[in-house]
Design a protein around this motif. Structure first.
Motif, short mmCIF file in Angstrom:
data_model
loop_
_atom_site.label_atom_id
_atom_site.label_comp_id
_atom_site.label_asym_id
_atom_site.label_seq_id
_atom_site.Cartn_x
_atom_site.Cartn_y
_atom_site.Cartn_z
N PRO A 19 0.82 -1.21 0.00
CA PRO A 19 0.00 0.00 0.00
C PRO A 19 0.86 1.26 0.00
O PRO A 19 1.94 1.28 0.59
CB PRO A 19 -0.78 -0.10 1.32
N THR A 20 0.37 2.26 -0.65
CA THR A 20 0.94 3.62 -0.69
C THR A 20 2.37 3.69 -1.24
O THR A 20 3.12 4.59 -0.89
CB THR A 20 0.91 4.33 0.70
N VAL A 50 -9.69 0.21 -3.27
CA VAL A 50 -10.35 -0.94 -2.67
C VAL A 50 -10.57 -1.93 -3.81
O VAL A 50 -11.22 -1.58 -4.79
CB VAL A 50 -11.70 -0.55 -2.04
N GLY A 51 -10.01 -3.11 -3.68
CA GLY A 51 -10.13 -4.06 -4.79
C GLY A 51 -9.21 -3.66 -5.93
O GLY A 51 -8.01 -3.70 -5.80
N GLN A 87 -3.10 -4.26 0.12
CA GLN A 87 -3.07 -4.92 1.43
C GLN A 87 -2.92 -6.43 1.28
O GLN A 87 -3.59 -7.06 0.47
CB GLN A 87 -4.34 -4.60 2.22
N GLU A 88 -2.05 -6.97 2.12
CA GLU A 88 -1.66 -8.36 1.93
C GLU A 88 -2.83 -9.33 2.07
O GLU A 88 -2.88 -10.34 1.41
CB GLU A 88 -0.58 -8.70 2.95
N ARG A 89 -3.78 -8.99 2.93
CA ARG A 89 -4.82 -9.98 3.16
C ARG A 89 -5.79 -10.15 1.99
O ARG A 89 -6.63 -11.02 2.00
CB ARG A 89 -5.59 -9.66 4.42
N PHE A 90 -5.65 -9.31 1.00
CA PHE A 90 -6.49 -9.51 -0.19
C PHE A 90 -5.95 -10.60 -1.10
O PHE A 90 -6.46 -10.82 -2.18
CB PHE A 90 -6.60 -8.21 -1.00
N TRP A 117 -5.97 -13.73 -1.54
CA TRP A 117 -6.71 -14.81 -2.23
C TRP A 117 -7.47 -14.30 -3.43
O TRP A 117 -7.75 -15.02 -4.38
CB TRP A 117 -7.60 -15.62 -1.29
N MET A 118 -7.80 -13.03 -3.40
CA MET A 118 -8.56 -12.49 -4.52
C MET A 118 -7.68 -12.19 -5.73
O MET A 118 -8.18 -12.03 -6.84
CB MET A 118 -9.26 -11.21 -4.09
#
Lengths: 212, 495
Positions: free
Chosen positions: A21-22, A45-46, A72-75, A77-78
């Motif tokens: 991010p950023t 976002v997304g 963001q790392e937790r995304f 799986w998408m």
């Protein structure tokens, strides 16, 4: 009149822009597509989407579909869905942050494990060291030079989305690679688009040719 | 109140002599129908667009900033008014064809010319700027050969026509302004009335009244900003029993944690890294939340409040942590509620099934919601559904953004707040209904767009999205597939 012209050859490439991010992904895209820089982008976002149409010759245009993916790392799986059918990739980091290289490896592995170029080879990736206009740098050029080879990037350069440094050049470089891959060309790359010679580290307005 | 940005069309500077008029001795008429505003330049005047200013000049004292502009228009108009030179953007058109910016003029200063000036030139400038009623027909300078009587007559007629046209235009615009003002007053009155009903009839007997026809109707029309916070708080409820005390505990923990992050240089291993990273990410994200409002940025009035709320949430739900997109939800709540109440609403809102699934990135559940959405999409808008399917524009590419921020990022904020109103009344089903309403409203446009343009359109909806039209579209969406309601469809897709 128009119907006497041959339909121009139009290529469409999907290009991913990933990184923490950023680090400046959205700013980079906006600089490239609109040649503007703002301090106030909304966080992604997304995915955010952008399109750049480049006329490469008299009868060829290239449409670059830019997928600016939230960092963001937790995304993660998408990202498999987002990476699908890509032709090229930019992995970006912030020169001023110290754990950048570790995270670059994560992003590179993520991309390589989830997606291949249409011909089955690894996706061509360039490594962009953004925010090179800022004085504080945590990674040296020597480190990056060996790092990018070690991790199979096709090239790297310092960029500044803010100042417009090496933005068009790096995209042009990636575009040429994608075009070559597609046409199975074996001609050597012309010198003008080699990226492994980084731009001078001077602050300033940048010397790139604006594509309007 | 809304701020209108007025485009700077032309700057008139009194002492700008870069343009010297060549036609010495001619009467110069500057038709000035442009708005002139530039707060940074003190020598620039502001003129409401509705006025026409005729500025006479015999001796080339005054000149327009742009000489090319002036030459172009003068050559265009030279034929229509012999001996007179008309300058100005609109000089070639009759005054009635003013641009539609007139509509905004009800908000502009009433005085014919407001002058923002600190220099000594302001007084003299006042002398030459006047409304059309001050148009004076000067006699021909004596050093010029006399006009023929026909010519004199013709010019007099032209002059009278101009004055008449200007007068008519002013009357017309005054009427429009009055209408606009009346409309605005009516809206304000409705809002005040609605607020009164909310305050006097509904809020005191919330449990009894909240499902009444009256409350539901008012709710659909948009909750007046004055009572919005109160209604939202009651509608969200507090199933989690979060207290102000709990908020304060979480807050002080968050502050400790942030201090630690700042103190320790070496990153720790394991789970901690992600949590701390999300703490750090909050700081980065706050500045990117409604950047155009300029209130959540560092130094802005809500920076600390938003920071505290999100930090406290990470401590309250370390298993969820901070997820990008949350800052928008928190910001919308903060704009309507005091910080502790905003926190209570935030925690409860995120605890609802849909948002919990999405913010925990529960893959199966998210896919179930997408699938349910697609079922309703196909049912309601089959043509667009086909088009999206063909162009590979799948729901996850735009719906994620809408759900994560409850439309606050993609829609203008005032419209988003109205979607929030009904979302809090009707629950998560409404999020999907509203999403389909957006597609319904823009169906014809979307049918013409390819993948990338469609995706761009949906992630950044038009700035002029009108709430009333949107709600009409939302109303037209039927939330049943066959006999199945949303919850049943979702149940089917999630198993």
């Amino acid at each position: 009149m128009n119907d006497t012209y041959p339909v121009p050859d139009e290529k469409l490439f999907k290009v991913l822009i990933v990184g923490d991010p950023t680090v400046g992904k959205t700013s980079f895209v906006q600089r490239y597509v609109q040649n503007t820089f703002r301090k106030d982008y909304k966080g992604t976002v997304g995915v955010d989407f952008a399109l750049k149409v480049v006329r490469t010759s008299e009868n060829q245009t290239v449409k670059l579909q830019l997928w600016d993916i939230a960092g963001q790392e937790r995304f993660t799986w998408m990202t498999r869905v987002y990476y699908k059918d890509s032709h090229g990739c930019i992995i970006m980091f912030d020169l001023g942050k110290d754990n950048s290289l570790e995270n670059i490896i994560k992003w590179k592995n993520d991309v390589d494990s989830k997606c291949k170029a249409p011909d089955g080879s690894p996706l061509p990736c360039i490594l962009l060291a953004n925010k090179c206009d800022l004085p504080d740098k945590q990674v040296t050029r020597e480190e990056l030079e060996s790092f990018h080879k070690q991790h199979n990037f096709i090239g790297w350069t310092e960029t500044s989305a803010k100042e417009g440094i090496m933005v068009n050049e790096s995209m042009k470089f990636l575009m040429e690679i994608m075009l070559r891959r597609e046409s199975n060309s074996t001609e050597p790359m012309s010198d003008s688009i080699r990226l492994d010679v980084p731009p001078p580290r001077t602050q300033g307005t940048g010397s790139q040719n604006e594509e309007n | 109140p809304r701020l209108y940005q007025i485009p700077l069309l032309r700057v008139y500077r009194k002492h700008d002599r870069s343009l010297q008029d060549t036609s010495a001795g001619h009467i110069m008429i500057y038709v000035c129908t442009d708005i002139m505003e530039d707060a940074s330049r003190n020598t620039v005047s502001i003129c409401p667009v509705r006025r026409i200013f005729f500025i006479f000049d015999f001796r080339n004292v005054f000149a327009w900033k742009s000489s090319r502009d002036a030459q172009n228009t003068s050559s265009n108009n030279g034929g229509t008014a012999p001996g007179w030179k008309l300058f100005g953007r609109l000089a070639s058109k009759p005054p009635e064809q003013e641009p539609t910016t007139d509509l905004e003029s009800g908000r502009l200063p009433e005085s014919p010319a407001s002058i923002r000036s600190t220099g000594s030139g302001s007084k003299r400038y006042e002398d030459i700027v006047a409304s059309s009623s001050a148009l004076i027909l000067h006699n021909r300078p004596s050093n010029l050969p006399a006009k023929s009587q026909d010519e004199e007559q013709k010019h007099r007629q032209e002059y009278e026509q101009m004055v008449e046209a200007a007068r008519k235009k002013e009357l017309k615009e005054a009427k429009q302004r009055k209408k606009q003002l009346q409309r605005q007053l009516k809206v304000e009155e409705q809002l005040a009335n609605a607020a009164r009903i909310w305050n006097n009839e509904i809020l005191p007997k919330w449990d009894l009244m909240k499902s009444s026809r009256k409350a539901r109707d008012l709710w659909w029309q948009g909750i007046p900003p004055a009572v919005r916070g109160k209604v939202w708080k009651l509608a969200i409820g507090n199933d989690l029993n979060v207290t102000h005390q709990l908020y304060n505990i979480c807050l002080s923990r968050a502050q400790e944690r942030l201090k630690e992050v700042g103190d320790t240089e070496t990153p720790q291993s394991g789970d901690n890294v992600d949590k701390e990273a999300s703490m750090e990410l909050i700081q980065l994200d706050i500045a990117r939340t409604f950047p155009h409002l300029c209130i959540f940025q560092r130094g802005g009035p809500y920076y600390d409040i938003l920071h505290c709320l999100l930090g406290a949430y990470v401590c309250y739900r370390p298993d969820v942590g901070y997820v990008q997109g949350m800052s928008f939800i928190a910001a919308v709540l903060i704009l309507n509620l005091e910080a502790p109440d905003a926190f209570i609403c935030f925690a409860n809102l995120l605890n609802r099934p849909c948002h919990m699934a999405f913010f925990c990135l529960n893959q199966n559940l998210m896919n179930a919601y997408y699938a349910a959405y697609n079922d309703f999409f196909r049912e309601n808008l089959p043509r667009l559904y086909c088009h999206f399917t063909e162009s590979l524009l799948s729901a996850d590419l735009y719906l994620l953004d809408w759900l994560y921020t409850v439309f606050a990022k993609a829609m203008p904020l005032d419209v988003a707040c109205r979607v929030w109103d009904v979302f809090l009344r009707d629950g998560e089903e409404f999020l999907f209904k509203a999403a389909l309403g957006v597609l319904h409203l823009n169906q014809e446009v979307l049918l013409k767009l390819d993948f990338i343009h469609g995706a761009q359109f949906l992630t950044k909806l038009p700035d002029d999205l009108a709430a009333d039209q949107l709600f009409k579209s939302i109303e037209s969406i039927h939330m049943n597939v066959g006999k199945q309601k949303f919850a049943e469809v979702l149940h089917t897709t999630s198993t």
